[in-house]
Design a protein around this motif. Structure first.
Motif, mmCIF file in Angstrom:
data_model
loop_
_atom_site.group_PDB
_atom_site.id
_atom_site.type_symbol
_atom_site.label_atom_id
_atom_site.label_comp_id
_atom_site.label_asym_id
_atom_site.label_seq_id
_atom_site.Cartn_x
_atom_site.Cartn_y
_atom_site.Cartn_z
ATOM 1 N N ASN A 124 0.593 8.576 7.450
ATOM 2 C CA ASN A 124 0.335 7.725 6.283
ATOM 3 C C ASN A 124 -0.564 6.544 6.647
ATOM 4 O OD1 ASN A 124 1.940 9.334 4.662
ATOM 5 N ND2 ASN A 124 3.784 8.087 4.944
ATOM 6 N N VAL A 125 -0.298 5.953 7.810
ATOM 7 C CA VAL A 125 -1.109 4.817 8.264
ATOM 8 C C VAL A 125 -2.548 5.264 8.497
ATOM 9 C CG1 VAL A 125 -1.506 3.236 10.206
ATOM 10 C CG2 VAL A 125 0.782 3.465 9.235
ATOM 11 N N SER B 233 1.980 -1.911 4.381
ATOM 12 C CA SER B 233 1.901 -1.377 3.018
ATOM 13 C C SER B 233 2.053 0.137 2.936
ATOM 14 C CB SER B 233 0.563 -1.788 2.384
ATOM 15 O OG SER B 233 -0.518 -1.266 3.137
ATOM 16 N N SER B 234 1.889 0.844 4.075
ATOM 17 C CA SER B 234 1.907 2.307 3.992
ATOM 18 C C SER B 234 2.977 2.978 4.843
ATOM 19 C CB SER B 234 0.534 2.867 4.386
ATOM 20 O OG SER B 234 0.182 2.474 5.689
ATOM 21 N N ASP C 81 5.001 8.512 9.218
ATOM 22 C CA ASP C 81 4.428 7.187 8.975
ATOM 23 C C ASP C 81 3.083 7.027 9.682
ATOM 24 O OD1 ASP C 81 6.301 6.113 7.244
ATOM 25 O OD2 ASP C 81 7.623 5.472 8.855
ATOM 26 N N GLN D 272 7.912 3.418 3.576
ATOM 27 C CA GLN D 272 8.111 2.997 2.192
ATOM 28 C C GLN D 272 9.499 3.449 1.750
ATOM 29 O OE1 GLN D 272 5.705 0.964 0.646
ATOM 30 N NE2 GLN D 272 5.192 1.050 2.823
ATOM 31 N N GLU E 253 -4.177 7.774 7.107
ATOM 32 C CA GLU E 253 -4.843 8.034 5.827
ATOM 33 C C GLU E 253 -5.269 6.724 5.167
ATOM 34 O OE1 GLU E 253 -5.844 10.888 4.434
ATOM 35 O OE2 GLU E 253 -5.211 11.781 6.338
ATOM 36 N N ALA E 254 -4.383 5.725 5.198
ATOM 37 C CA ALA E 254 -4.723 4.417 4.622
ATOM 38 C C ALA E 254 -5.836 3.750 5.428
ATOM 39 C CB ALA E 254 -3.480 3.526 4.596
ATOM 40 N N ILE F 30 -2.152 -2.721 6.824
ATOM 41 C CA ILE F 30 -2.086 -1.293 6.480
ATOM 42 C C ILE F 30 -0.706 -0.737 6.817
ATOM 43 C CG2 ILE F 30 -2.947 0.996 7.131
ATOM 44 C CD1 ILE F 30 -5.719 -0.340 7.499
#
Length: 471
Positions: A322-323, A348-349, A319, A352, A325-326, A345
């Motif tokens: 992912n955070v 939403s990322s 996670d 999931q 990258e976002a 962010i």
């Protein structure tokens, strides 16, 4: 000029008070405010709900810049290690052994006889000393105990490594002159007490706690337990007022920042005394805005992860990636990314998950002359489940209806709404942060032209993450 140590017990007393229900954020805010005062020591509540209490103390410990964090170890060796692990991240920390000295309290609190309690004093203090240089022995209900037993317990605690000893008038029934003599007798009969810090804790049953505390200081005590608000103990305002007026005459002082007292105690009193509505379990206390974070496109993944942890999230490595990258996608388009953008962010990322709960329908009734009601219908495993509730406004009623459906209350850590487009058909973006029973933070987002709908979607989004991870 002798420095007197002030040890704040506001959070400790809040935990045992039925009249003060504080959210996780409010507890952290109280600790931060006392730290701004440069209060010497901040005592933590006893660890009862292991996961939530541990997370709270660890969070507070990491935020303190000036104050020492003191954790109660309970009545066994396992509690010592747990307490130490909570405070080891603090700049300054200590462990506290609290044991009753009167026979009636020994039976009531720990179900032990005096000889067993005496053994516990040495064993627990010695165990604490393995982990921390700073160990406090707190003799509860000391004034009602047998003098010989109290003197021996204090001496045993010091031999085992205690660096502070606190004696308590837990009933608050001594006159100041009597309490001064009580302290003088301890100093006379326990020579080793001169090598440690001797403190006092006085209950304000007869409105004489502050006077008794200063009588004890004149008799030789160097530490006093205080609170930010009136929890039946001397308040920091009253103590510092006397320091200001008469400290020079008795040659004592404190490092408390007197210029900040009124603002800090006012803030804490508002949090403690803001009434909570009878219609909702959600907290409505007063909070200061959290510290603003500013990140830009040049920040590394380590910097972003540190910021994520600072605002309360504990994410997995996947996670976190992912955070980041976002974050990079957003940072390229903006000069900087602030706290609210970072939270959006994360919501939403991170984490999931499949939708365990989905929204089927909702009906909200609200107005200025009726109580808001919500009728929510969710779908879980193909089955329709519904709930109806009233609340302080349409969004509160909707959240309560969802709680009725799932049969569980989660602490609402934060709730934000903002417009993401303009005009009459503007889209509303809602962010909901829920704290689970383990103390972990989960966030969800929702977007709709209807802000109530956006809020419901955000709540269900966060709920799905909790349900997926914790079952």
């Amino acid at each position: 000029m002798r420095k007197v140590i002030l040890s704040d017990v506001t959070l400790r007393e809040c935990a045992s008070s039925a009249n003060h229900s504080l959210s996780f954020k409010e507890k952290i805010e109280i600790a931060k405010q006392m730290d701004k005062l440069h209060c010497d020591i901040i005592e933590m509540p006893q660890i009862k709900n292991t996961s939530t209490d541990v997370l709270l103390i660890k969070t507070i410990a990491s935020l303190m810049k000036h104050s020492e964090i003191c954790a109660d170890v309970g009545y066994d060796a396992a509690g010592v290690e747990t307490a130490y692990n909570c405070v080891k991240g603090a700049k300054k920390s200590s462990l506290k052994v609290s044991l009753p000295m009167s026979a009636v309290q020994m039976e009531f609190k720990c179900g032990k006889k005096p000889p067993v309690v005496m053994g516990m004093v040495s064993q627990l203090v010695a165990e604490c000393k393995k982990y921390s240089e700073n160990v406090e022995f707190c003799a509860e209900d000391a004034v009602r105990g047998e003098s010989a037993f109290l003197y021996q317990a204090i001496d045993e605690a010091i031999k085992a490594g205690a660096t502070r000893v606190t004696v308590c008038d837990s009933e608050g029934t001594m006159f100041p002159s009597e309490f001064a003599k009580f302290i003088a007798d301890i100093i006379e009969n326990v020579p080793s007490v001169k090598d440690v810090t001797l403190g006092v804790e006085v209950v304000n049953s007869m409105n004489m706690a502050t006077a008794s505390a200063f009588a004890a200081i004149e008799a030789g005590a160097s530490q006093v337990k205080i609170t930010a608000d009136n929890f039946n103990f001397p308040t920091v305002e009253n103590i510092m007022k006397i320091f200001s007026l008469r400290g020079d005459s008795i040659k004592v002082s404190s490092k408390i920042r007197t210029t900040e007292i009124q603002r800090v105690t006012g803030q804490i009193k508002r949090m403690l005394n803001t009434s909570k509505s009878e219609n909702t379990p959600f907290e409505t206390g007063v909070n200061e805005d959290s510290e603003t974070l500013t990140l830009d496109r040049n920040d590394t993944i380590a910097t972003v992860i540190k910021a994520v942890k600072k605002i309360g999230y504990d994410l997995s490595p996947e996670d976190n990636a992912n955070v980041y990258e976002a974050f990079k996608r957003v940072a390229v388009k903006k000069d900087f990314v602030g706290t609210k953008e970072l939270e959006a962010i994360i919501a939403s990322s991170a984490l999931q998950v499949p939708s365990i709960y989905s929204i089927d329908s909702y009906v909200i009734n609200s107005g200025n002359i009726i109580t808001a009601t919500a009728n929510i219908k969710l779908i879980k495993d193909g089955a329709e489940i519904s709930g109806v509730s009233v609340g302080d406004g349409p969004i509160d009623a909707a959240f309560l209806a969802i709680e009725q459906i799932i049969g569980h209350h989660y602490e609402l850590d934060d709730f934000q709404i903002k417009a993401v487009t303009e005009g009459r058909e503007a889209m509303g973006h809602a962010l909901v942060k829920l704290r689970s029973s383990t103390g972990k933070l989960y966030s969800g987002t929702g977007i709709s032209t209807d802000i109530i709908g956006a809020s419901i979607r955000a709540y269900v989004s966060a709920l799905n993450k909790i349900a997926y991870e914790e079952g």
